[in-house]
Design a protein around this motif. Structure first.
Motif, PDB file in Angstrom:
ATOM      1  N   GLY A  58       0.799  -1.211   0.000  1.00  0.00           N
ATOM      2  CA  GLY A  58       0.000   0.000   0.000  1.00  0.00           C
ATOM      3  C   GLY A  58       0.833   1.263   0.000  1.00  0.00           C
ATOM      4  N   HIS A  59       0.202   2.324  -0.397  1.00  0.00           N
ATOM      5  CA  HIS A  59       0.831   3.646  -0.405  1.00  0.00           C
ATOM      6  C   HIS A  59       0.827   4.190   1.013  1.00  0.00           C
ATOM      7  N   ALA A  60       1.887   4.899   1.353  1.00  0.00           N
ATOM      8  CA  ALA A  60       2.005   5.592   2.637  1.00  0.00           C
ATOM      9  C   ALA A  60       1.807   4.656   3.824  1.00  0.00           C
ATOM     10  N   HIS A  61       2.248   3.412   3.691  1.00  0.00           N
ATOM     11  CA  HIS A  61       2.124   2.460   4.794  1.00  0.00           C
ATOM     12  C   HIS A  61       2.982   2.967   5.955  1.00  0.00           C
ATOM     13  N   PRO A  62       2.407   3.140   7.137  1.00  0.00           N
ATOM     14  CA  PRO A  62       3.164   3.758   8.230  1.00  0.00           C
ATOM     15  C   PRO A  62       4.416   2.988   8.641  1.00  0.00           C
ATOM     16  N   ALA A  75      10.278   2.875   8.542  1.00  0.00           N
ATOM     17  CA  ALA A  75      11.517   2.133   8.301  1.00  0.00           C
ATOM     18  C   ALA A  75      12.409   2.870   7.296  1.00  0.00           C
ATOM     19  N   VAL A  76      11.809   3.426   6.259  1.00  0.00           N
ATOM     20  CA  VAL A  76      12.582   4.183   5.267  1.00  0.00           C
ATOM     21  C   VAL A  76      13.196   5.423   5.921  1.00  0.00           C
ATOM     22  N   ALA A  77      12.409   6.136   6.714  1.00  0.00           N
ATOM     23  CA  ALA A  77      12.925   7.333   7.383  1.00  0.00           C
ATOM     24  C   ALA A  77      14.063   6.967   8.334  1.00  0.00           C
ATOM     25  N   ARG A  78      13.913   5.886   9.076  1.00  0.00           N
ATOM     26  CA  ARG A  78      14.948   5.453  10.017  1.00  0.00           C
ATOM     27  C   ARG A  78      16.240   5.124   9.256  1.00  0.00           C
ATOM     28  N   GLN A  79      16.119   4.416   8.137  1.00  0.00           N
ATOM     29  CA  GLN A  79      17.296   4.049   7.361  1.00  0.00           C
ATOM     30  C   GLN A  79      17.944   5.282   6.737  1.00  0.00           C
ATOM     31  N   VAL A 131      22.026   5.817   6.965  1.00  0.00           N
ATOM     32  CA  VAL A 131      22.888   5.740   5.791  1.00  0.00           C
ATOM     33  C   VAL A 131      22.010   5.406   4.580  1.00  0.00           C
ATOM     34  N   ASN A 132      22.390   5.960   3.441  1.00  0.00           N
ATOM     35  CA  ASN A 132      21.662   5.699   2.200  1.00  0.00           C
ATOM     36  C   ASN A 132      22.685   5.310   1.144  1.00  0.00           C
ATOM     37  N   THR A 133      22.922   4.019   1.017  1.00  0.00           N
ATOM     38  CA  THR A 133      23.917   3.530   0.062  1.00  0.00           C
ATOM     39  C   THR A 133      23.367   2.283  -0.607  1.00  0.00           C
ATOM     40  N   ASN A 134      24.221   1.456  -1.138  1.00  0.00           N
ATOM     41  CA  ASN A 134      23.762   0.272  -1.858  1.00  0.00           C
ATOM     42  C   ASN A 134      24.382  -0.986  -1.258  1.00  0.00           C
TER      43      ASN A 134
END
Length: 142
Positions: free
Chosen positions: A80-84, A89-93, A97-100
């Motif tokens: 779903g869209h905007a799943h809390p 989890a995305v905000a925490r990550q 760090v934002n890498t690959n």
């Protein structure tokens, strides 16, 4: 020679005709002109009457006029869209760090272990892709 993609787009039955841009509301015309300046030709609009979504929740997308559409086509209907939980989890990550996957990351290993624990034993390795095209490229290489 015309590419396969160009031919497919040209024959797509419900594709947007850029020549019809002037028939759209002014805001949409401006956004489409700006879009065309910054996105490559592969980013074609596929609907005769372009839809501008401004938000989503669950399995629904909301357009600029507040119309609610059931999303059975986009990339995220499984969660779903905007799943809390996903947004958190995305905000925490992103705060960490934002890498690959080319670098050692304990959080990536932990995630892979948790995910694999839900699979049958014979599925013991992951290949993580970021997009459909990346997944297709990986599938061809495998």
């Amino acid at each position: 020679m015309t590419s396969t993609l160009s031919r497919a787009i040209a024959h797509y039955p419900n594709r947007f005709d850029p020549g019809a841009t002037s028939e759209l509301p002014e805001h949409l015309q401006k956004t489409i002109r700006r879009r065309d300046k910054v996105l490559g030709p592969g980013y074609t609009l596929i609907y005769k009457e372009p839809v501008e979504f401004v938000s989503g929740h669950g399995a629904h997308l909301i357009d600029r006029d507040g119309n609610d559409y059931l999303d059975a086509y986009n990339n995220v209907p499984c969660v779903g869209h905007a799943h809390p939980h996903v947004a958190e989890a995305v905000a925490r990550q992103m705060k960490a760090v934002n890498t690959n996957t080319r670098y050692v990351q304990e959080s990536l290993v932990e995630y892979a272990e948790r995910l694999l624990a839900t699979f049958p034993e014979e599925l013991s390795k992951l290949s993580i892709a970021c997009s459909g095209s990346e997944a297709n490229d990986l599938a061809v290489r495998v």
